[in-house]
Design a protein around this motif. Structure first.
Motif, PDB file in Angstrom:
ATOM      1  N   TYR A 187      30.007  40.363  73.371  1.00  0.00           N
ATOM      2  CA  TYR A 187      30.070  41.031  72.080  1.00  0.00           C
ATOM      3  C   TYR A 187      29.247  42.314  71.947  1.00  0.00           C
ATOM      4  N   HIS A 302      25.802  35.938  66.566  1.00  0.00           N
ATOM      5  CA  HIS A 302      26.842  34.916  66.387  1.00  0.00           C
ATOM      6  C   HIS A 302      26.712  34.250  65.022  1.00  0.00           C
ATOM      7  N   THR A 306      30.139  34.752  62.891  1.00  0.00           N
ATOM      8  CA  THR A 306      31.026  33.589  62.768  1.00  0.00           C
ATOM      9  C   THR A 306      30.669  32.773  61.521  1.00  0.00           C
ATOM     10  N   HIS A 307      29.545  32.078  61.551  1.00  0.00           N
ATOM     11  CA  HIS A 307      29.174  31.189  60.445  1.00  0.00           C
ATOM     12  C   HIS A 307      29.234  31.896  59.087  1.00  0.00           C
ATOM     13  N   SER A 380      29.017  43.158  62.005  1.00  0.00           N
ATOM     14  CA  SER A 380      29.332  41.779  62.361  1.00  0.00           C
ATOM     15  C   SER A 380      29.932  41.000  61.195  1.00  0.00           C
ATOM     16  N   HIS A 478      42.461  34.244  62.053  1.00  0.00           N
ATOM     17  CA  HIS A 478      41.099  34.729  62.294  1.00  0.00           C
ATOM     18  C   HIS A 478      40.060  33.673  61.904  1.00  0.00           C
ATOM     19  N   HIS A 481      40.047  31.401  64.778  1.00  0.00           N
ATOM     20  CA  HIS A 481      39.451  32.083  65.929  1.00  0.00           C
ATOM     21  C   HIS A 481      37.928  32.087  65.839  1.00  0.00           C
ATOM     22  N   LEU A 482      37.397  32.399  64.671  1.00  0.00           N
ATOM     23  CA  LEU A 482      35.945  32.494  64.519  1.00  0.00           C
ATOM     24  C   LEU A 482      35.260  31.148  64.714  1.00  0.00           C
ATOM     25  N   VAL A 483      35.863  30.066  64.228  1.00  0.00           N
ATOM     26  CA  VAL A 483      35.200  28.768  64.325  1.00  0.00           C
ATOM     27  C   VAL A 483      35.384  28.133  65.700  1.00  0.00           C
ATOM     28  N   SER A 486      35.489  32.346  69.166  1.00  0.00           N
ATOM     29  CA  SER A 486      34.359  33.258  68.997  1.00  0.00           C
ATOM     30  C   SER A 486      33.025  32.523  69.063  1.00  0.00           C
ATOM     31  N   HIS A 487      32.934  31.393  68.379  1.00  0.00           N
ATOM     32  CA  HIS A 487      31.665  30.672  68.326  1.00  0.00           C
ATOM     33  C   HIS A 487      31.322  29.990  69.640  1.00  0.00           C
ATOM     34  N   LEU A 619      32.893  24.853  63.753  1.00  0.00           N
ATOM     35  CA  LEU A 619      31.691  25.599  64.116  1.00  0.00           C
ATOM     36  C   LEU A 619      30.570  24.726  64.667  1.00  0.00           C
TER      37      LEU A 619
END
Length: 621
Positions: A187, A302, A306-307, A380, A478, A481-483, A486-487, A619
């Protein structure tokens, strides 16, 4: 394949701190971290009052054109009156308050305390006890190679399969260091654009030519030069440990097409610039120094990326979507336990004397401020702008028009398989409920969600309207994807198995940075045993080996029978197809080995962080 180098032990050129080697006191800090974890609780007052609209009254989820519009609107109003935006906790965006807000936070924390904490704590304590009992086999950590013994039949409860293959044998290879930027820590690095960027620092032409066959500027002009920048860590409040504020160049080699490191600048003290042309000990120390900065960035970024991004968008959804809405049901699934994370971060990580103060080079308050700054000011926290392919293309890592393609990009390769499967599911899900874009546009609750997110919630870069099927598909994809992708690339199981493995990835340095090159003792900068145990304890607490092969894995992201039972047939079919595709991908990832060239996905280590039968679907913490 390169074996671990046993590096120089003498230290004539730099002052160092005395190294502690007494095992009897080693568990103190580790026990403190475990105690902090045990003390996590809902920091907000709870209520036993009944809040309307927390259960679905009908047999099926419905969009606003439902048979009970009054009941539906009453339920949404009740949520708006009882689920409120409160003061941020652990930095970042708003955190829930109000009667329903308290209830949801308390429920998430209670679930983790009851189901996840016990096996995590038990495994961590067993591993700590065993590591301390085995202290004599580590040879007082007198050499760099001794640090690899920390994983020899150790950490078996929280790391049952051991470190990532290659992590303890090949970490001295330059390709190991560079390819971490394209796998487990992807990242920060970006390609420099010769038409819009400038060079942050220079290295002598003869050094660059000897290493790469071209000068630094020639690599830059050819679109082969990449950059990672951690200079923003230079002004952070320090603990009694040490760190630099590195920036670094990487490049695509014109001959081999490999992605390799070229130079690392410390930006601290004597501000030395290191290259692979330096002595082996100097160069590996430089890579370790960079990794200290990289570890710091990866963890606190992160949290922001993400969170906190999904937390605030989900809060806006709770206040605007009926619990009868299929999109709200999908978000409830994806946001499983989401409100437990910030209390955990505040208590275990950021509070004075907590884990960051114990293990990192900068303080817990600095970590919280750093994360919040990345969320609010450094991109971010942006939602649309950080879509998977959008982010990678913006940084010149895919679809680059001014330089050659990366020959291997494991994060993108694995992430794309999962992202495509998620997107396929979300496409089927959305299209099954909305026959056209006009149907999406006519959904008053979706429009209220977008308005709320961009208004009172103050979400950053969330879609200003959700008026097409493609926008809704992209938004939900998305979230998922983030949970997941990405995480879990930078946290959860991967943290203990690769990104924090010693000796290459300490959380801090234990001696001041050298003022000159040469006569470097790498081991003097590494943590003594008590600090080793603290680092292992901290990272082990975030692992979830107990999820492997269970319905908590990514493979089961949409496998919620209570939810699917109220969805339509198309969504149930899409969920089954998603699981099948993830089963096939898991077989591929879990079966990876080194090829005849000693590499896997172009790397001297095997990366399996996104195995769908290992990585969680949510997550976690």
């Amino acid at each position: 394949m390169c074996l671990v180098l046993t590096l120089t032990l003498g230290c004539d050129g730099a002052a160092v701190l005395p190294r502690q080697s007494i095992a009897s006191t080693a568990g103190t800090g580790a026990q403190s971290i475990v105690s902090l974890w045990k003390s996590v609780s809902n920091p907000l007052p709870s209520s036993s009052g009944t809040v309307p609209d927390l259960t679905v009254t009908g047999n099926y989820y419905t969009t606003p054109k439902s048979p009970n519009p009054l009941l539906r609107s009453t339920g949404i109003l009740a949520k708006r009156l009882t689920f409120l935006y409160g003061t941020p906790l652990a930095g970042g965006p708003y955190f829930p308050t109000g009667v329903l807000g308290f209830e949801k936070v308390a429920a998430d924390v209670a679930y983790i305390e009851a189901t996840e904490f016990p096996p995590v704590l038990a495994g961590t304590l067993l591993d700590d006890t065993q590591a301390t009992a085995d202290y004599s086999k580590y040879n007082d950590l007198e050499t760099v190679a001794d640090y690899t013994k920390l994983y020899s039949n150790e950490c078996r409860n929280q790391l049952p399969s051991g470190p990532a293959p290659g992590a303890e044998t090949n970490y001295t290879e330059d390709l190991f260091f560079s390819m971490e930027r394209l796998s487990n820590s992807p990242y920060q690095v970006r390609r420099l654009n010769p038409t819009s960027d400038t060079l942050a620092f220079t290295i002598a032409d003869n050094i660059a030519q000897n290493l790469t066959g071209r000068t630094l500027n020639q690599l830059f002009q050819a679109g082969r030069l990449f950059y990672a920048d951690y200079r923003d860590q230079g002004e952070l409040t320090r603990t009694d440990r040490y760190a630099a504020a590195c920036d670094a160049y990487f490049y695509i080699d014109p001959s081999s097409a490999k992605f390799l490191p070229l130079a690392i600048r410390s930006n601290y003290g004597a501000n030395l610039i290191y290259t692979p042309a330096d002595d082996a000990a100097d160069w590996i120390l430089a890579k370790i120094v960079f990794n200290v900065n990289d570890f710091w960035f990866a963890q606190w970024n992160h949290l922001a990326a993400t969170h906190e991004v999904v937390q605030i968008a989900y809060m806006a959804a709770i206040r605007t979507l009926s619990e009868e809405h299929p999109v709200q049901a999908m978000l409830n699934r994806l946001m499983f336990e989401v409100f437990a994370v910030q209390p955990l971060a505040q208590t275990v990580l950021f509070d004075p004397g907590a884990a960051v103060d114990l293990t990192f080079a900068y303080t817990g308050q600095a970590a919280q401020d750093y994360s919040t700054d990345y969320y609010q000011n450094k991109g971010s926290g942006r939602f649309v702008d950080n879509y998977f392919q959008t982010d990678l293309q913006r940084r010149g890592l895919i679809n680059c028009t001014y330089g050659p393609a990366l020959s291997h990009f494991p994060f993108y390769e694995d992430g794309t398989v999962i992202w495509n499967a998620i997107n396929t599911f979300m496409t089927s899900f959305v299209q099954s409920y909305y026959s056209s874009d006009s149907a999406v546009d006519a959904d008053s609750e979706l429009q209220a969600w977008a308005k709320e997110a961009n208004g009172p919630a103050e979400a950053i870069d969330f879609p200003t309207s959700i008026s097409s099927r493609s926008t809704l598909i992209a938004t939900l994809t998305h979230f998922a994807h983030l949970v997941s992708i990405s995480h879990h690339t930078v946290n959860t199981n991967e943290l203990l198995s690769l990104s924090s493995t010693l000796p290459f990835h300490p959380t801090a340095l234990y001696a001041p940075l050298p003022t000159i090159k040469g006569n470097t003792s790498v081991v003097d900068f590494l943590p003594p045993f008590d600090k080793v145990l603290e680092q292992l304890t901290l990272t082990a607490l975030f692992a979830r080996p107990q999820f492997v092969g269970t319905n908590r894995t990514l493979m089961h992201m949409f496998d919620d029978q209570a939810m699917l039972g109220k969805m339509n047939a198309q969504t149930r079919s899409a969920a089954s197809a998603f699981m099948s595709s993830m089963q096939a991908f898991s077989s591929q990832v879990s079966g990876r080995t080194f090829g005849s060239d000693g590499l896997s996905q172009g790397m001297p280590f095997i990366w399996q962080a996104l195995d769908p039968n290992v990585a969680p679907f949510s997550l976690t913490t």
